[in-house]
Every structure is written in structure tokens, then in C-alpha cells.
Design a protein around this motif. Structure first.
Motif, short mmCIF file in Angstrom:
data_model
loop_
_atom_site.label_atom_id
_atom_site.label_comp_id
_atom_site.label_asym_id
_atom_site.label_seq_id
_atom_site.Cartn_x
_atom_site.Cartn_y
_atom_site.Cartn_z
N SER A 125 -7.12 -1.19 3.97
CA SER A 125 -7.51 -1.51 2.60
C SER A 125 -6.35 -1.44 1.61
CB SER A 125 -8.64 -0.59 2.14
OG SER A 125 -8.25 0.77 2.24
N SER A 126 -5.38 -0.58 1.86
CA SER A 126 -4.27 -0.41 0.91
C SER A 126 -3.10 -1.35 1.18
CB SER A 126 -3.79 1.04 0.94
OG SER A 126 -3.30 1.39 2.23
N SER A 184 -0.76 -4.62 1.37
CA SER A 184 -0.58 -5.83 0.56
C SER A 184 -0.71 -7.06 1.44
CB SER A 184 0.80 -5.82 -0.10
OG SER A 184 1.81 -5.91 0.91
N ASN A 189 -7.33 -6.35 4.50
CA ASN A 189 -7.44 -5.45 3.36
C ASN A 189 -8.72 -5.81 2.61
OD1 ASN A 189 -6.86 -7.76 1.83
ND2 ASN A 189 -4.73 -7.17 1.45
N ASP A 190 -8.86 -5.43 1.36
CA ASP A 190 -10.11 -5.67 0.66
C ASP A 190 -10.36 -7.16 0.39
OD1 ASP A 190 -10.65 -2.99 0.61
OD2 ASP A 190 -9.78 -2.67 -1.37
#
Length: 225
Positions: free
Chosen positions: A78-79, A81, A97-98
Motif C-alpha cells: 500500500s505504501s 509508489s 498499492n492502493d
């Protein structure tokens, strides 16, 4: 005696059927009609999917079509880039990621799936993905060709709403060129029984309907005016 002869006569057709099954060209990428689920066939024959909880019905059909029982779920970072996901892209499973998921196909093609296009997916991330990826699937009907004419091949929720689920076969043409052979479940122009597809919100490039809290009050004011 007659039954025996019929069985013998059927053997060449049976052998041909087995040959066609064994030599058929399997899709490299499968995309669901709602643009939420993407599956990529890995080099060892498994299916790598972009969701931890994929749609069971679609996945079951895809596994049967691909002749495998192995599913590889994504790694959630999730964190991370966009640039980091692309740099670490794996041929084994999706990295997510998100906002996006990324996988490197055995052909070398970078395949990206855009989960969210709101604040979780800033323009800079779109530019990074378009600049590095070869195929981008976008779960948003409101976005059309964000990578430009010379950028990554894109398939949006609008394309899928109009033409149904998609399967893609990837060919490498020379050292640097990749060819994406895309086959949709429904061809255009639409048959009469497919005409309704062009009227859905997604097919018209609109987002999901959202009912506002004060909708009844606005309707009442409109009637009074």
C-alpha cells in the motif's frame, strides 16, 4: 460388428480433437466485463490475478479455460509508489498499492491495472504508468485514452461495457515491438440483442450513479418552481 467399425472410424476425429486441444493458443490476459478483475497466465501455467478476493464465477471459468487450478493472489504494498511497483514488477504475481497493480509478463510487457482514479491516483502516477507500461486496464468509464495515441495500449471500463469481457494474446515483434491481439466477447456494430449495451452509464462514459442526500428536497423545490 457395425459398432466396432463405427468406433474405428471415429478414432481419427478423436485424435484430431485431442490435437486441437493440445495445440490451441491460450490467452495471455483475461479481463472481466466490469474491468475490476484481470488475470495473466504465467510462464508455468498459473493464473495471476489482481484481487485478493476475485469474482468466483469469472475465476472458475477462466481456470477451466486455461486448464489450470493454480491461482496467484497479488502482493499488497500500500505504501509503494507507482515507480517502485514498476521497478519491482514480477512475472510471478501482481504487485499492488492502493491505486494500481502491476505485473511483468514473460514477454517483457508491463501490464497495469488502475483500481482508483481519484486522489489515490494522481496525474503524476498516471504519467509514470503510461510511460512504463505496455498495457493498462482502467476501472473507470470516465477516462478515455489517458496515455495518448503513442502511449500504452489502454482498455477502459467504457470499452468493456460496450463490448464485454476481453482476452488478449501478446506477440513480440522483433526486439522492442509488442503486439496485443484483443478479442472482445461482443463485436461491434452491435447485434439487435446487444443494442442495450450502448445505453448503460459506463458505455456512455459516466461514473456510477450516486444518490445525493438532499435529492428529495431538490426534487420538491423543482416541482414548486
Amino acid at each position: 460388428m457395425t459398432t466396432t467399425r463405427l468406433r474405428i472410424a471415429a478414432l481419427p476425429f478423436l485424435a484430431m480433437g485431442f490435437f486441437l486441444i493440445a495445440t490451441r493458443s491460450l490467452p495471455d490476459v483475461l479481463i472481466s466485463e466490469d474491468a475490476r478483475l484481470v488475470a495473466v497466465r504465467t510462464q508455468d501455467g498459473a493464473l495471476a490475478v489482481n484481487r485478493k478476493r476475485p469474482n468466483a464465477f469469472s475465476l472458475e471459468n477462466w481456470l477451466r479455460a486455461e486448464g489450470t487450478e493454480t491461482v496467484r493472489k497479488p502482493d499488497e504494498l500500500s505504501s509503494a509508489s507507482t515507480a517502485e511497483l514498476i521497478a519491482r514488477a514480477s512475472a510471478h504475481h501482481f504487485l499492488c498499492n492502493d491505486a494500481i497493480c502491476v505485473l511483468r509478463h514473460e514477454s517483457g510487457a508491463i501490464i497495469g491495472h488502475v483500481r482508483k482514479t481519484d486522489a489515490a491516483m494522481p496525474r503524476r502516477s498516471f504519467r509514470e504508468l503510461c510511460g512504463a507500461a505496455d498495457l493498462v486496464v482502467i476501472n473507470d468509464a470516465r477516462i478515455d485514452r489517458p496515455c495518448g495515441a503513442d502511449g500504452a495500449q489502454t482498455i477502459t471500463a467504457r470499452d468493456l461495457a460496450r463490448r464485454g469481457s476481453a482476452e488478449i494474446r501478446i506477440e513480440r515483434k522483433g526486439r522492442d515491438a509488442l503486439l496485443f491481439n484483443i478479442a472482445y466477447a461482443i463485436s461491434e456494430p452491435h447485434r439487435p440483442w446487444h443494442e442495450q449495451r450502448q445505453f448503460s452509464r459506463a458505455a456512455r462514459g459516466l461514473g456510477p450513479y450516486k444518490r445525493t442526500r438532499n435529492a428529495p428536497e431538490e426534487a420538491k423545490k423543482h416541482q414548486q418552481n
